[in-house]
Design a protein around this motif. Structure first.
Motif, PDB file in Angstrom:
ATOM      1  N   PHE A  90      -4.215  -0.370  11.533  1.00 20.19           N
ATOM      2  CA  PHE A  90      -3.664  -1.560  10.870  1.00 20.19           C
ATOM      3  C   PHE A  90      -3.407  -1.300   9.393  1.00 20.19           C
ATOM      4  O   PHE A  90      -2.406  -1.773   8.835  1.00 20.19           O
ATOM      5  N   LEU A  91      -4.277  -0.556   8.731  1.00 20.15           N
ATOM      6  CA  LEU A  91      -4.064  -0.218   7.323  1.00 20.15           C
ATOM      7  C   LEU A  91      -2.821   0.654   7.156  1.00 20.15           C
ATOM      8  O   LEU A  91      -2.049   0.473   6.198  1.00 20.15           O
ATOM      9  N   LEU A  92      -2.631   1.603   8.066  1.00 17.69           N
ATOM     10  CA  LEU A  92      -1.426   2.422   8.009  1.00 17.69           C
ATOM     11  C   LEU A  92      -0.179   1.550   8.133  1.00 17.69           C
ATOM     12  O   LEU A  92       0.803   1.735   7.396  1.00 17.69           O
ATOM     13  N   ARG A  93      -0.199   0.613   9.050  1.00 14.70           N
ATOM     14  CA  ARG A  93       0.961  -0.257   9.232  1.00 14.70           C
ATOM     15  C   ARG A  93       1.166  -1.185   8.044  1.00 14.70           C
ATOM     16  O   ARG A  93       2.309  -1.465   7.664  1.00 14.70           O
ATOM     17  N   ALA A  94       0.093  -1.659   7.443  1.00 14.95           N
ATOM     18  CA  ALA A  94       0.225  -2.496   6.243  1.00 14.95           C
ATOM     19  C   ALA A  94       0.822  -1.695   5.094  1.00 14.95           C
ATOM     20  O   ALA A  94       1.676  -2.189   4.348  1.00 14.95           O
ATOM     21  N   ALA A  95       0.374  -0.447   4.932  1.00 14.36           N
ATOM     22  CA  ALA A  95       0.913   0.418   3.885  1.00 14.36           C
ATOM     23  C   ALA A  95       2.390   0.714   4.142  1.00 14.36           C
ATOM     24  O   ALA A  95       3.219   0.697   3.221  1.00 14.36           O
ATOM     25  N   LEU A  96       2.730   0.995   5.402  1.00 17.45           N
ATOM     26  CA  LEU A  96       4.118   1.248   5.758  1.00 17.45           C
ATOM     27  C   LEU A  96       4.975   0.017   5.488  1.00 17.45           C
ATOM     28  O   LEU A  96       6.085   0.123   4.938  1.00 17.45           O
ATOM     29  N   PHE A  97       4.475  -1.139   5.845  1.00 19.32           N
ATOM     30  CA  PHE A  97       5.203  -2.394   5.620  1.00 19.32           C
ATOM     31  C   PHE A  97       5.548  -2.581   4.152  1.00 19.32           C
ATOM     32  O   PHE A  97       6.697  -2.854   3.791  1.00 19.32           O
ATOM     33  N   ARG A  98       4.570  -2.417   3.270  1.00 17.78           N
ATOM     34  CA  ARG A  98       4.827  -2.620   1.840  1.00 17.78           C
ATOM     35  C   ARG A  98       5.837  -1.597   1.308  1.00 17.78           C
ATOM     36  O   ARG A  98       6.695  -1.924   0.477  1.00 17.78           O
ATOM     37  N   ALA A  99       5.755  -0.371   1.776  1.00 19.58           N
ATOM     38  CA  ALA A  99       6.714   0.642   1.340  1.00 19.58           C
ATOM     39  C   ALA A  99       8.127   0.300   1.822  1.00 19.58           C
ATOM     40  O   ALA A  99       9.104   0.459   1.086  1.00 19.58           O
ATOM     41  N   LEU A 100       8.236  -0.194   3.055  1.00 23.66           N
ATOM     42  CA  LEU A 100       9.543  -0.549   3.586  1.00 23.66           C
ATOM     43  C   LEU A 100      10.119  -1.786   2.902  1.00 23.66           C
ATOM     44  O   LEU A 100      11.342  -1.906   2.759  1.00 23.66           O
ATOM     45  N   VAL A 101       9.271  -2.708   2.473  1.00 22.26           N
ATOM     46  CA  VAL A 101       9.749  -3.851   1.698  1.00 22.26           C
ATOM     47  C   VAL A 101      10.405  -3.360   0.409  1.00 22.26           C
ATOM     48  O   VAL A 101      11.503  -3.798   0.037  1.00 22.26           O
ATOM     49  N   SER A 102       9.742  -2.442  -0.285  1.00 25.24           N
ATOM     50  CA  SER A 102      10.319  -1.875  -1.508  1.00 25.24           C
ATOM     51  C   SER A 102      11.647  -1.189  -1.220  1.00 25.24           C
ATOM     52  O   SER A 102      12.613  -1.323  -1.980  1.00 25.24           O
ATOM     53  N   SER A 103      11.697  -0.449  -0.128  1.00 25.25           N
ATOM     54  CA  SER A 103      12.922   0.239   0.249  1.00 25.25           C
ATOM     55  C   SER A 103      14.058  -0.750   0.491  1.00 25.25           C
ATOM     56  O   SER A 103      15.175  -0.576  -0.013  1.00 25.25           O
ATOM     57  N   GLU A 104      13.780  -1.800   1.265  1.00 20.97           N
ATOM     58  CA  GLU A 104      14.808  -2.799   1.549  1.00 20.97           C
ATOM     59  C   GLU A 104      15.281  -3.486   0.272  1.00 20.97           C
ATOM     60  O   GLU A 104      16.478  -3.729   0.079  1.00 20.97           O
ATOM     61  N   TYR A 105      14.348  -3.801  -0.610  1.00 22.10           N
ATOM     62  CA  TYR A 105      14.705  -4.462  -1.869  1.00 22.10           C
ATOM     63  C   TYR A 105      15.576  -3.547  -2.724  1.00 22.10           C
ATOM     64  O   TYR A 105      16.580  -3.966  -3.307  1.00 22.10           O
ATOM     65  N   ASN A 106      15.203  -2.275  -2.806  1.00 23.16           N
ATOM     66  CA  ASN A 106      15.978  -1.327  -3.601  1.00 23.16           C
ATOM     67  C   ASN A 106      17.391  -1.164  -3.049  1.00 23.16           C
ATOM     68  O   ASN A 106      18.368  -1.078  -3.800  1.00 23.16           O
ATOM     69  N   LEU A 107      17.508  -1.110  -1.720  1.00 22.41           N
ATOM     70  CA  LEU A 107      18.821  -0.981  -1.105  1.00 22.41           C
ATOM     71  C   LEU A 107      19.657  -2.244  -1.317  1.00 22.41           C
ATOM     72  O   LEU A 107      20.845  -2.167  -1.619  1.00 22.41           O
ATOM     73  N   GLU A 108      19.026  -3.393  -1.161  1.00 25.96           N
ATOM     74  CA  GLU A 108      19.745  -4.656  -1.299  1.00 25.96           C
ATOM     75  C   GLU A 108      20.316  -4.833  -2.695  1.00 25.96           C
ATOM     76  O   GLU A 108      21.402  -5.379  -2.881  1.00 25.96           O
ATOM     77  N   HIS A 109      19.576  -4.340  -3.699  1.00 22.38           N
ATOM     78  CA  HIS A 109      19.994  -4.523  -5.088  1.00 22.38           C
ATOM     79  C   HIS A 109      20.559  -3.251  -5.712  1.00 22.38           C
ATOM     80  O   HIS A 109      20.840  -3.219  -6.908  1.00 22.38           O
ATOM     81  N   ASN A 110      20.716  -2.218  -4.888  1.00 19.49           N
ATOM     82  CA  ASN A 110      21.298  -0.956  -5.336  1.00 19.49           C
ATOM     83  C   ASN A 110      20.580  -0.416  -6.577  1.00 19.49           C
ATOM     84  O   ASN A 110      21.200  -0.084  -7.592  1.00 19.49           O
ATOM     85  N   ILE A 111      19.260  -0.349  -6.496  1.00 23.72           N
ATOM     86  CA  ILE A 111      18.458   0.148  -7.605  1.00 23.72           C
ATOM     87  C   ILE A 111      17.553   1.267  -7.097  1.00 23.72           C
ATOM     88  O   ILE A 111      17.357   1.438  -5.900  1.00 23.72           O
ATOM     89  N   ASN A 112      17.002   1.999  -8.041  1.00 26.70           N
ATOM     90  CA  ASN A 112      16.115   3.099  -7.706  1.00 26.70           C
ATOM     91  C   ASN A 112      14.872   3.006  -8.582  1.00 26.70           C
ATOM     92  O   ASN A 112      14.969   3.093  -9.813  1.00 26.70           O
ATOM     93  N   ARG A 113      13.710   2.798  -7.973  1.00 27.47           N
ATOM     94  CA  ARG A 113      12.467   2.661  -8.733  1.00 27.47           C
ATOM     95  C   ARG A 113      11.449   3.657  -8.204  1.00 27.47           C
ATOM     96  O   ARG A 113      10.603   3.323  -7.385  1.00 27.47           O
ATOM     97  N   PRO A 114      11.518   4.904  -8.682  1.00 26.19           N
ATOM     98  CA  PRO A 114      10.620   5.949  -8.165  1.00 26.19           C
ATOM     99  C   PRO A 114       9.148   5.656  -8.402  1.00 26.19           C
ATOM    100  O   PRO A 114       8.302   6.130  -7.644  1.00 26.19           O
ATOM    101  N   ALA A 115       8.834   4.883  -9.435  1.00 24.72           N
ATOM    102  CA  ALA A 115       7.427   4.554  -9.691  1.00 24.72           C
ATOM    103  C   ALA A 115       6.826   3.777  -8.524  1.00 24.72           C
ATOM    104  O   ALA A 115       5.631   3.915  -8.219  1.00 24.72           O
TER     105      ALA A 115
END
Length: 305
Positions: A262-287
């Motif tokens: 469950f922790l792995l899936r929670a971590a994956l979820f948060r990373a994918l949220v960032s990915s979707e947000y970055n794609l939606e707004h055409n931004i890149n936030r490596p931090a």
């Protein structure tokens, strides 16, 4: 979305089983809003709810949350969801947790011209106090055990919902270039698990309020249809990411069934949220990518993976 920025991946041998951060009173799933379109609630709206105080914009709440005396007024994004939340919260007991109830208009409606009203409850967020926060997370979700799944959950198309569906293999993984190594790493450890879905709070870490002499407050009820253990895992991941918790917080939940998965899936979820947000707004936030990698490493080290 720019396909050249994405990678598509279907994780193998994982189950097809059946989300997440505003701070104040956000019963809706989280959307990105155009700040130029936001308005102060009109006198007509305030009058409909019999409110006489002047609205004051609250920090947090995504710029759509106003305090008016002993109440909070918000602009709704999804009327179906708002009405559902209002009805459900009216039914929940208030002895263990303070949960802001919705207020009806003078003609008995939950929403007027796109606005709804809740009680304002006292309290503040506090750091640490992990054991009590875990108890609140688990206890609040226990109140929701027998609530049927509402129709609006499957209709959501915001980044949080898309990330959730990808996490649970309800759609193929899509992600930005910067997540390639992260996805490769986490995929090595994901294993099938048996789950029981129910309504849970999908974003509880930043939405607990504490006040001396009062029971804990739970705000911003974000209903998702996932296992209770997953809601707890999201809390743990968020506490490490945003509340400066160290790896000792994982020890407090290590006896929960399948908590590593469950922790792995929670971590994956948060990373994918960032990915979707970055794609939606055409931004890149490596931090952000580095932040997610750090959290994943903490989880893997804790379980000697």
């Amino acid at each position: 979305m720019n396909g050249s920025l994405r990678h598509n991946l279907k994780l193998d041998n994982k189950p097809n089983v059946l989300y997440p951060t505003a701070i104040l009173y956000f019963c809706l799933n989280c959307y990105t809003l155009d700040m130029d379109t936001l308005n102060t609630p009109s006198n007509e709206v305030l009058s409909a709810f019999a409110i006489k105080d002047e609205p004051v914009l609250l920090t947090g709440g995504q710029g759509i949350t106003w305090q008016v005396g002993q109440y909070v007024i918000k602009s709704t994004i999804n009327e179906e969801e708002t009405k559902w939340c209002a009805e459900i919260i009216q039914q929940l007991p208030q002895d263990a947790y303070r949960i802001p109830r919705y207020q009806k208009t003078q003609d008995n409606q939950w929403i007027y011209q796109g606005w709804f009203v809740l009680e304002f409850i006292k309290g503040e967020q506090i750091k640490n106090n992990w054991e009590e926060k875990i108890r609140v997370c688990k206890g609040f979700n226990n109140l929701l055990t027998n609530i049927p799944k509402p129709n609006f959950i499957d209709k959501r198309t915001d980044p949080w919902s898309i990330a959730s569906k990808m996490t649970w293999e309800e759609m193929p993984l899509n992600y930005i270039d910067g997540l390639r190594n992260y996805i490769d790493k986490i995929s090595k450890y994901l294993q099938p698990i048996t789950v029981k879905n129910q309504i849970v709070h999908g974003d509880i870490a930043e939405n607990m309020l504490f006040a001396k002499g009062l029971t804990p407050g739970v705000i911003d009820f974000t209903p998702i249809w996932r296992p209770k253990e997953y809601s707890l895992a999201i809390f743990i991941v968020d506490a490490i990411t945003w509340q400066e918790a160290d790896d000792s917080i994982i020890s407090l939940v290590e006896n929960e069934q399948d908590i590593f998965q469950f922790l792995l899936r929670a971590a994956l979820f948060r990373a994918l949220v960032s990915s979707e947000y970055n794609l939606e707004h055409n931004i890149n936030r490596p931090a952000e990518i580095e932040e997610h990698e750090n959290v994943l490493n903490i989880i893997l080290d804790k379980f000697n993976a």
